[in-house]
Design a protein around this motif. Sequence first.
Motif, PDB file in Angstrom:
ATOM      1  N   UNK A 133       0.837  -1.201   0.000  1.00  0.00           N
ATOM      2  CA  UNK A 133       0.000   0.000   0.000  1.00  0.00           C
ATOM      3  C   UNK A 133       0.868   1.245   0.000  1.00  0.00           C
ATOM      4  N   UNK A 134       1.867   1.207   0.882  1.00  0.00           N
ATOM      5  CA  UNK A 134       2.787   2.345   0.934  1.00  0.00           C
ATOM      6  C   UNK A 134       3.502   2.492  -0.402  1.00  0.00           C
ATOM      7  N   UNK A 135       3.827   1.338  -0.998  1.00  0.00           N
ATOM      8  CA  UNK A 135       4.552   1.332  -2.260  1.00  0.00           C
ATOM      9  C   UNK A 135       3.776   2.055  -3.339  1.00  0.00           C
ATOM     10  N   UNK A 136       2.434   1.771  -3.397  1.00  0.00           N
ATOM     11  CA  UNK A 136       1.630   2.417  -4.428  1.00  0.00           C
ATOM     12  C   UNK A 136       1.633   3.925  -4.263  1.00  0.00           C
ATOM     13  N   UNK A 137       1.386   4.356  -3.017  1.00  0.00           N
ATOM     14  CA  UNK A 137       1.310   5.808  -2.822  1.00  0.00           C
ATOM     15  C   UNK A 137       2.675   6.450  -3.041  1.00  0.00           C
ATOM     16  N   UNK A 138       3.701   5.710  -2.688  1.00  0.00           N
ATOM     17  CA  UNK A 138       5.053   6.230  -2.901  1.00  0.00           C
ATOM     18  C   UNK A 138       5.314   6.430  -4.385  1.00  0.00           C
TER      19      UNK A 138
END
Lengths: 429, 416
Positions: B164-169
């Motif tokens: 999830x963090x990866x996508x927003x990152x």
Amino acid sequence: MSGMSADPAQALPAVMSPLSGQMLELDEDDDLEVFSKDMNLMDGSPMNASMPTSPASMINQYKFEEETDAKDIFVTVDNPESHVTALETFITYRVVTKTTRSEFDSCEYEVRRRYQDFLWLKERLEEGHPTLIMHPLPEKFVMKGMVERFNDDFIETRQKALHKFLNRVADHPILSCHEDFKIFLTAQAWELTSHKKQGPGFLSRMGDTVRAVAASVRGVRNRPEEFTAMLEYVDSFGQKMISLDKVTQRIVKEQKEYLGELKEYGPVYTLWSGSEEELVEPLKGVASCIDRCCKATEEQIGHLSENLVPLLHEYVLCTDSVKAVLRRRDNIQAESEAKNDALANRKADREALKEEVERLEDKVECANNALKGDWLRWQGNMRSDIKAAFVSTAEKNVDYYEKCLAVWESFLTSQTAAHDMESNSGHSS
Amino acid sequence: SLPSVRGTHVESLEKCDMAEGSCLLRKMEISVAEAEKRTGKNAVNMQETYTVYLIETSVTEGHNPVPDSLWRRYSEFELLRNYLLVTYPFIVIPPLPEKRAEFVWHKLSADNMDPDFVERRRIGLENFLLRVASHPVLSSDKIFFLFLTENGWKEAVFETGFLAKSDSRLKALNATFRVKNPDKRFSELKHYSDELQSVTSQLLRVRARVADRLYGVYKVHGNYGRVFSEWSAIEKEMGDGLQSAGHHMDAYAASVDDILEEEEHYADQLKEYLFYAEAVKAVCRKHELLQYELETASQDLASKKQQQEELAAGTVRTFSFKGMTSKLFGQETPEQREAKLKVLEEQIKEGEVTVTEKTLECEEFVKNAWKDIERFKEQKDHDLREALMSYAVMQISMCKKGIQVWTNAKECFSKM
């Protein structure tokens, strides 16, 4: 002149004076008399094997070799100059001769000659000695690429080849005594032109050509085995020379492409050093090493182009020369065979014909002996030329790698030294 | 001699001694020992061939080293790295070896199944693991430990919620935004990374071309071998010399294969730093993002405070639609104003918290990032210097071989 001493003497009919003339110049000595007697008895074997072993005669042998080895004529070809007339533009070369030979009125000559003149000389020598092997002239035209006739490299290559051609003639015990050789070296331009005009007329030359063509069409019937062996050898040899010529030129081409890329390689390291701090020295060091290797590569390419490439090319031309010599020998034999046939069929004029047959048979024998002698001499020259060229190439390659090795080793040393200094001064590694 | 991968291990271990915190490499030996081809069904149920790599570990603490091993695909390494990128955005994450063969010169195939490529990839993967294991921060990561030792690591990594963090990152990193007051150090670092990327890729390209040409030069000499051999058959005195010279020419032509194979290792060292440059840029971008968020939050707060002022004073200092509408539709009632002020106060309080948090986040990031960047710089200077010296060693070795071959050839020619 390795292996020359005994054989040409053996090959020469007693009529030829020059070599015996040289022998007369030597000290009159009992042992020398024995020496020369021995030479006449010898059958082509190397002198050393049949020499009497007394020390005195050994000394004479050494002297003999030394004195006949000593060149008494030196020829150089240099200084190309361009001449422009209304009709044409051409190059002349300076031909300088220094000699102690008695046939020459002076001991130094300087003349200018153009390619046509060399061609004339070669034809005259061939006419006089159809079965002696001459070093080839450089080609009249260069087919491959768009090489201009007046391009500097072309002229330099041609000049070196002409120099070699003349020197080989000068070194040849028989050819160097030909009258036209002397005229070529000594005559003023107008003298040479008028002498050329005196040569065998057009009609007589035509006659020769017709006879030669007829003879070659007829073909030779009983070619001695050794000459067939020579032809086979020259054929194979020629193919090898063509291959080596191609391979060497390809190497030069690949080297040039390599050099092209290498020249772009070093500057990238320099560019990189512009954005670094600690790495500036090693990066610049590598760039500098590569640049110095570039220079070494350029030298290597130059050496190859100026030595091995022309030498191999010369020997491609050589095989054509030798094949021509073998053909001419065949034609002489064919002519003689034809006359023999005619003799067998004729009823009248037998006496006159017999004389002619004998003359032609003598001609064949002379031609064969001349060729046999010169064959060994040619082989000797070929071996030493090729050996020298390849040894020189190998030396140059060793030299090239040694230069590059030194460059990289000094870089490594300086880097290790710098690093040691840093660690010693308490810099954190 | 070339620094072997074992050597890299030893060097990494040495660096551990200076790092803070525990370093995994001190307790455990790690290697990527083998590579194997496998076939299986992929996600869309199609047959595919892929390579797996054997990770061997051996715990060195205590008296009995306990060896362990498991097989991993390249894609699993990629997953691990993505996790690390998201979880430690202030760290310059070590790069993986290239996915496909780039900067290829003609002899090398660009095929991922090519055994030379697979071998170099094996070495690159081992190098990656050793870099992570010797990193002062990354080496203590639990997921990394599981990757090395546990077959079922994927569950754990997905549980971290890093995707999830990866996508927003990713979204944030790809978005374009401008920072009002860029941090000078980070701008310079970003600029340096761009230059490093540009110059190393240029270097790799030219090097590949040089290698290609060198190959040509050496291989053509093989023809000498062939012709000399044929020629020696028709010669008497020259035969032996020609024959043996021919052998040396063949040896010369063959020697280039090893020379260029060694040089590939040098190219791999350059590639690592080409990819490292990208990792540095990622850190810079993350910082930019944080900076931007901080600036946005501060701006937001400032404008809210201004609104509060205006409302309290009852004057409109600057043009606003509010002002316009009040002029047009009459002033607000005192009750309405009170309500608005209360809302604004809340928002301002929240805003101040946000700004404080963001400022702290930024400061923490800068502190941690800069520490790792210094570490990275030292590592880079050391590694690249070693690489350049090993390149010199390779050139020296090549020259020595050349000297030997041509000296031998010269002897043979002299005997002709």
